[in-house]
Design an enzyme around this catalytic site. Sequence first.
Site, PDB file in Angstrom:
ATOM      1  N   GLY A  43      -3.021   3.682  -2.654  1.00 17.00           N
ATOM      2  CA  GLY A  43      -2.840   2.609  -3.625  1.00 17.00           C
ATOM      3  C   GLY A  43      -2.764   1.269  -2.925  1.00 17.00           C
ATOM      4  O   GLY A  43      -2.154   1.142  -1.866  1.00 17.00           O
ATOM      5  N   CYS A 102       0.840  -1.204   0.000  1.00 15.77           N
ATOM      6  CA  CYS A 102       0.000   0.000   0.000  1.00 15.77           C
ATOM      7  C   CYS A 102       0.872   1.251   0.000  1.00 15.77           C
ATOM      8  O   CYS A 102       2.013   1.225   0.461  1.00 15.77           O
ATOM      9  CB  CYS A 102      -0.900   0.038   1.238  1.00 15.77           C
ATOM     10  N   ASP A 103       0.306   2.327  -0.497  1.00 16.76           N
ATOM     11  CA  ASP A 103       0.965   3.625  -0.401  1.00 16.76           C
ATOM     12  C   ASP A 103      -0.102   4.705  -0.334  1.00 16.76           C
ATOM     13  O   ASP A 103      -1.091   4.647  -1.077  1.00 16.76           O
ATOM     14  CB  ASP A 103       1.884   3.882  -1.598  1.00 16.76           C
ATOM     15  N   SER A 104       0.096   5.659   0.559  1.00 14.86           N
ATOM     16  CA  SER A 104      -0.882   6.734   0.745  1.00 14.86           C
ATOM     17  C   SER A 104      -0.215   8.091   0.590  1.00 14.86           C
ATOM     18  O   SER A 104       0.908   8.298   1.052  1.00 14.86           O
ATOM     19  CB  SER A 104      -1.518   6.657   2.141  1.00 14.86           C
TER      20      SER A 104
END
Length: 216
Positions: free
Chosen positions: A118, A81-83
């Site tokens: 993501g 994940c990426d924020s």
Amino acid sequence: MTRLVLGSASSGRLKVLQQAGVDPLVVVSGVDEDAIMAGLGPAATPADVVRVLARAKAEQVATTLTGQQASVAADCLVIGCDSMLYIDGRLCGKPETVDDARQLWRSMAGRCGHLYTGHSVVRLTEQRVTHRDDETSTTTVHFAAPSDDDLEAYLATGESLKVAGGFTLDGLGGWFITGVEGDPSAVVGIGLPLTRDLISRAGISIAALWASNPLP
């Protein structure tokens, strides 16, 4: 029995999964995010940036497992994940300094921003990639306008330097969030509804995930 692997050092993401009844194996990716973003170029949309970063994390962890933990790579699902927060036409990850966090909070105060997260999954079966998928969730976050004293006290905790956008919903920063439009768990770092969809498309049910990754 499919092992869930979280490719992230985020305590918030781990907490979301554990509160949802799943105890994943944590393997941190260590990808060069700056290099990946530079390679995407200025035309990349916020949704694309976080999705590509999430994919890079998941794929690197999958590669690590294949080479170093064959027993896990025999049957596992890696999620990366990426924020990042989008406000005033720019994407904001973790502030690098307290002054950066201060300026960011002053720009957010009394306004709203869009938190892009993501999500990417890679399924490994017998040390081979058998499924890949990724998608981005978007949540609108409404910020309060903290007083100078409150802001300085918050910045002094160091929390703002550990998270995308310099704020948390589930921590000390929650005092200064007035509302969320969308999935709150995505603001913490991993959206359960989207993760469920991605897991389902990989051929795994939540019931199976619970059974394979029980809490201690």
